[in-house]
Design an enzyme around this catalytic site. Structure first.
Site, PDB file in Angstrom:
ATOM      1  N   GLU A   1      -5.983   2.033  11.806  1.00  0.00           N
ATOM      2  CA  GLU A   1      -7.251   1.181  11.375  1.00  0.00           C
ATOM      3  C   GLU A   1      -8.109   0.897  12.694  1.00  0.00           C
ATOM      4  OE1 GLU A   1      -7.884   0.608   8.692  1.00  0.00           O
ATOM      5  OE2 GLU A   1      -5.840   0.735   7.800  1.00  0.00           O
TER       6      GLU A   1
ATOM      7  N   GLY B   1      -2.948  -1.484   2.173  1.00  0.00           N
ATOM      8  CA  GLY B   1      -1.891  -1.754   3.254  1.00  0.00           C
ATOM      9  C   GLY B   1      -2.661  -2.409   4.428  1.00  0.00           C
TER      10      GLY B   1
ATOM     11  N   HIS C   1     -10.287   4.041  13.071  1.00  0.00           N
ATOM     12  CA  HIS C   1     -11.379   3.944  12.209  1.00  0.00           C
ATOM     13  C   HIS C   1     -12.577   3.341  12.694  1.00  0.00           C
ATOM     14  CE1 HIS C   1     -10.363   5.377   8.327  1.00  0.00           C
ATOM     15  NE2 HIS C   1      -9.155   4.358   8.009  1.00  0.00           N
TER      16      HIS C   1
HETATM   17  N1  BES Z   1      -9.849   2.038   4.447  1.00  0.00           N
HETATM   18  C1  BES Z   1      -8.413   2.225   4.079  1.00  0.00           C
HETATM   19  C2  BES Z   1      -8.122   1.077   3.034  1.00  0.00           C
HETATM   20  C3  BES Z   1      -9.003   1.445   1.619  1.00  0.00           C
HETATM   21  C4  BES Z   1      -9.020   2.662   1.177  1.00  0.00           C
HETATM   22  C5  BES Z   1      -9.287   0.364   1.045  1.00  0.00           C
HETATM   23  C6  BES Z   1      -9.860   2.731  -0.028  1.00  0.00           C
HETATM   24  C7  BES Z   1      -9.927   0.431  -0.135  1.00  0.00           C
HETATM   25  C8  BES Z   1     -10.365   1.707  -0.464  1.00  0.00           C
HETATM   26  C9  BES Z   1      -7.480   1.793   5.339  1.00  0.00           C
HETATM   27  O1  BES Z   1      -7.852   2.326   6.541  1.00  0.00           O
HETATM   28  C10 BES Z   1      -6.201   2.525   4.956  1.00  0.00           C
HETATM   29  O2  BES Z   1      -6.125   3.588   5.055  1.00  0.00           O
HETATM   30  N2  BES Z   1      -5.330   1.754   4.779  1.00  0.00           N
HETATM   31  C11 BES Z   1      -3.924   2.245   4.506  1.00  0.00           C
HETATM   32  C12 BES Z   1      -2.886   2.214   5.423  1.00  0.00           C
HETATM   33  C13 BES Z   1      -3.005   3.073   6.253  1.00  0.00           C
HETATM   34  C14 BES Z   1      -2.385   2.633   7.736  1.00  0.00           C
HETATM   35  C15 BES Z   1      -2.644   4.216   5.866  1.00  0.00           C
HETATM   36  C16 BES Z   1      -3.442   1.326   3.171  1.00  0.00           C
HETATM   37  O3  BES Z   1      -4.106   0.478   2.836  1.00  0.00           O
HETATM   38  O4  BES Z   1      -2.506   1.855   2.625  1.00  0.00           O
HETATM   39 ZN    ZN Z   2      -7.800   4.515   6.592  1.00  0.00          ZN
END
Ligand code: BES
Ligand code: ZN
Length: 856
Positions: free
Chosen positions: A303, A266, A306
């Site tokens: 994000e 996402g 993080h």
């Molecule tokens: N760090 C994650 C994305 C991620 C996690 C990429 C594990 C590769 C491996 C990012 O911070 C995240 O959590 N993205 C979510 C969206 C979020 C707003 C919940 C996602 O990608 O669904």
């Molecule tokens: Zn995340």
């Protein structure tokens, strides 16, 4: 936000993970990349300065064609071990060393590593280049010790077949351009998975925080410039909020947000250059539903949370990924609640995170939040979103409720100070929070962190004793292992213990307590702990007597707990159906969410094209009729947040219910906007398009909508078109649609699951979609197999199938795949999910259908 895009990921092999950091500790990387978009070729030179702790060191690399390795300026022999993604070297002496690697590689087409994103402007095909390195794809771009603990500083230099007017972005600001090479400032000490860059024909908008951090939002020029405004404002205010909340400055000069047309997850928190799916960053400020605005806002806030929690302080190893993700998932709500208080975003938390966590965590075989990780397949299987994100966030909400915001902030401040530019474990966080709060946080939290599942607390009155007991809650077959939790009970009766650790507690003199308090007993007030309550008949009647008098979260909780108990076969849906009318006219969006969630769960009990289905539609119609009249299709000025969020539910229900007036109104709205469909009011656009396709569909409409989809860069509009087209009742159209599934110019791989799910959950499309996925499994695996989305195709299937025959077909197809690491848990859980649904339908179908008929 609990997002469908992160549920699980698939693994490749079962060998023990080789950890390289012990033997070689890089402190600085000099990375030079020369990228040719035409040939997709990348030439790279990476110099790594570090300390060799052993004569045999290894550096991660994947799919790099290595031409030359030099150690301290001398050409060196090397070995490639593809099973461990290793470049192996032998050192003459230990201590400080410089390794130089010259290599060639290619742009990937898998949304991992360095990859192109494709888009179109006025029919002209274009691409921008971006990166995705989490969890372990940095090694596909440059040789590195690709472990979160191996923090180092980075100097990046980028050259590409640049054209005038293109933008080049990276973690740090550009320092200079020389001979077409872009040099960026040295980064702070950071993990490899957070390195990022991008370039292409981009547009940007800028702002600056009070503290002087430059904020930017970037997207392709397929977007209107004002689509960047909302994200810019949220990003700026989020950074300001966190600087204040964490009492720790944002450590980089800029915070860029970039929307990429092709994106597997996402969004991704690369330090200083956060990347997003377009739908999660850009939006039309004049025509986007409030729900979508909230979603975009929470994704950005996630994000940016993080940037401290994850980027400044990083988990030592992937087993603590939950620490990153659960925390950011809680903070997105903390932040947005502060930025947009009138949204009451914690209600959205209750509407999305809570049910996701409670549903998934009730299936036996689910993982715990914290999982040991020893081999690569286990890293890949960590990403059960409902657990790592939703349950983990609920767990931290529980902690926050226990220790309060002051202790949370003080603890965090210390945690950042102590571990900044470094790594930490879960234990480090508990230590910091424990110290700040004076509470043994770990003792309470451990049972939630390390054990899968959650308890149902039964409350009953026997001989005037109030008896509370806990037992693991299962939907479907569950093997009870006698697990117990430390449960914050949050009751409105002071005599009830704060934390329940025992299997059972007994409190004498219930009648007295009831009279003294003057209100029904309630447990888990605010639904802030991760458990459900089963009240005995007397207690439940007491609560239900004036149920619509409660606040919205309580009403949601009552409906939600009953629904879960029904799914777990502990109460009957038959007894819930007569309650629904009570909630139908609620002015609370949250109550409507809960109501229609129960209603949606009734659909499995009716067979398509039967009287029973007609009755259920009539019930939907009855539930929604007043609200559709009250709210209408057109937004009024200054409408309340609740009304804005309720409208899509009730018009959707009316269309499902074949409400004659609503069908005619929607058709009229469609006709009036025929030539500018995207400007249909966004919160009812999906309902209008669905209505049109279902009730007035034609081939012409199909082609028109598909063309609109191809041309639009508006994520909300695209997903409305997906919802509409997949709901067609015409098998010829559905077949044509399925033919497009493998045409990436029409349906991007990142969106395929939503299209597949749409057709599968359409009675007319179920067989077609089910056949497609079984026939095309190999293609799917080849296309998105390495992707984090992959196992969620199975999750989606398990949400839909509901008959004995389908269960048998599911087993026949997936059981042979149980041996594929990374698929095992998902297949097992999903088999159990379908099994329990089939059983539930057999047991409750007649009763439910009778109850529906009676309330009409
Ligand atoms: N760090 C994650 C994305 C991620 C996690 C990429 C594990 C590769 C491996 C990012 O911070 C995240 O959590 N993205 C979510 C969206 C979020 C707003 C919940 C996602 O990608 O669904
Ligand atoms: Zn995340």
């Amino acid at each position: 936000m609990y997002n469908e895009s992160i549920l699980m990921k698939r693994g490749e092999n079962m060998t023990e993970i080789a950890r390289f950091y012990d033997d070689f500790q890089p402190s600085h990387y000099d990375i030079y990349l020369d990228i040719d978009r035409g040939t997709k070729k990348i030439k790279g030179t990476t110099r790594i300065t570090g300390i060799a702790k052993s004569a045999n060191i290894a550096i991660h690399q994947k799919n790099l064609k290595i031409d030359l390795v030099e150690v301290n300026g001398e050409q060196s022999k090397f070995e490639i071990d593809t099973t461990k993604d290793a470049l192996r070297l032998t050192m003459d002496k230990l201590g400080k060393v410089e390794v130089k690697v010259e290599y060639e590689t290619k742009l990937t087409d898998s949304m991992m590593g360095i990859y192109p994103s494709y888009y179109e402007i006025d029919g002209v095909k274009k691409q921008i280049i971006g990166t995705q390195f989490e969890t372990n794809f940095a090694r596909q771009a440059f040789p590195c010790v690709d472990e979160p603990e191996a923090k180092a500083t980075f100097d990046l230099a980028l050259k590409y077949d640049e054209k005038p007017g293109e933008l080049t972005l990276a973690n740090m600001p550009e320092n200079r351009v020389e001979d077409g090479v872009h040099y960026f400032d040295t980064t702070v000490r950071m993990s490899t998975y957070l390195v990022a860059f991008a370039f292409g024909e981009l547009q940007g908008k800028y702002a600056e925080t009070k503290s002087g951090v430059k904020i930017g939002v970037f997207a392709t020029k397929a977007h209107k410039a004002n689509e960047l405004d909302f994200g810019l404002s949220i990003a700026k205010r989020s950074i300001e909020f966190y600087e204040d909340f964490y009492e720790t400055p944002y450590p980089l000069p800029h915070s860029w947000q970039l929307a990429l047309p092709d994106f597997s997850a996402g969004a991704m928190e690369n330090w200083g250059l956060v990347t997003y799916r377009e739908a999660y960053l850009t939006l039309d400020p004049d025509n986007t539903s409030l729900e979508m605005k909230q979603l975009v806002a929470t994704v950005i806030a996630h994000e940016l949370a993080h940037q401290w929690f994850g980027d400044l302080v990083t988990m030592k190893w992937w087993d603590d990924l939950w620490l990153n993700e659960s925390f950011a998932n809680m903070m997105e709500y903390v932040a947005i609640d502060a930025l947009e208080p009138e949204w009451r975003i914690w209600e959205t938390f209750q509407a999305s995170e809570s049910p996701a966590a409670l549903q998934r965590d009730a299936t036996d075989g689910v993982q715990s939040v914290h999982v040991q990780v020893k081999n690569p397949a286990e890293i890949d299987a960590l990403f059960d979103g409902a657990i790592v994100y939703a349950k983990g966030a609920r767990m931290l909400v529980m902690v926050r409720a226990l220790i309060g915001d002051d202790a949370l902030r003080a603890g965090l401040k210390n945690y950042f100070e102590e571990h900044q530019y470094d790594n930490a474990t879960g234990a480090d966080l508990w230590k910091a929070l424990g110290k700040a709060s004076g509470m043994d946080v770990l003792k309470i939290i451990n049972s939630w962190l390390e054990q899968p599942g959650y308890p149902v607390v039964t409350a009953k009155v026997e001989d005037d004793d109030l008896i509370l007991s806990q037992k693991q809650f299962f939907i479907g077959e569950g093997h009870d292992q006698g697990r117990q939790w430390q449960i914050p009970l949050n009751s409105n009766y002071d005599e009830i213990p704060t934390i329940m650790s025992e299997k059972e507690v007994k409190i004498a003199g219930y009648q007295n307590l009831r009279e003294k308090k003057g209100e029904p007993l309630r447990i888990n007030i605010g639904n802030s702990s991760h458990f459900i309550v089963k009240y005995d008949d007397t207690l439940l009647e007491d609560i239900l007597r004036d149920v619509t008098g409660y606040d919205s979260i309580t009403q949601l909780q009552i409906l939600q707990d009953l629904r879960l108990l029904a799914e777990g076969n502990q109460v009957s849906y038959e007894t819930i159906v007569p309650l629904l009318n009570k909630f139908a006219d609620s002015k609370y969006a949250l109550v409507n969410t809960a109501l229609y969630s129960v209603a949606r769960n009734l659909r499995k009990f009716v067979t398509p094209h039967t009287v029973e289905e007609q009755n259920l539609k009539a019930l939907y119609n009855k539930l929604s009729a007043h609200q559709v009249d009250r709210l209408g299709w057109i937004q009024r000025v200054n409408e309340s947040v609740d009304d804005q969020l309720t409208r899509p539910y009730v018009v959707g229900a009316a269309i499902y219910g074949n409400n004659k007036t609503a069908v005619a109104q929607a058709h009229e709205l469609f006709s009036a906007n025929k030539n500018q469909l995207s400007s249909l009011q966004a919160d009812v656009r999906a309902a209008i398009l669905i209505n049109e396709v279902k009730n007035f569909g034609s081939h012409e409409l199909f082609n028109k909508l598909l063309e609109e989809h191809r041309r639009s860069a508006d994520g909300s509009y695209k997903s409305d078109i997906c919802a509409a087209l997949t709901s067609s009742k015409d098998p010829a159209i559905l077949n044509e649609l399925i033919d497009k599934f493998e045409d990436a110019d029409t349906i991007k791989p990142q969106d395929l699951r939503a299209w597949f799910a749409g057709v599968l959950s359409n009675a007319e499309g179920e067989q077609l979609a089910w056949d497609w996925i079984r026939n095309e499994w190999q293609w799917l695996e080849d296309t998105v197999g390495g992707d984090m989305e992959f196992t969620t195709f199975i999750t989606v299937i398990a949400r839909v199938l509901r008959t004995e025959e389908r269960l048998a077909e599911f087993k026949e197809f997936f059981e042979p795949k149980l041996v594929v690491p990374g698929l095992t848990r998902e297949i097992k859980m999903d088999t159990s999910v379908i099994e329990s649904r089939v059983k539930l339908i057999a047991e409750q179908q007649n009763g439910v259908n009778k109850a529906i008929k009676e309330v009409l």
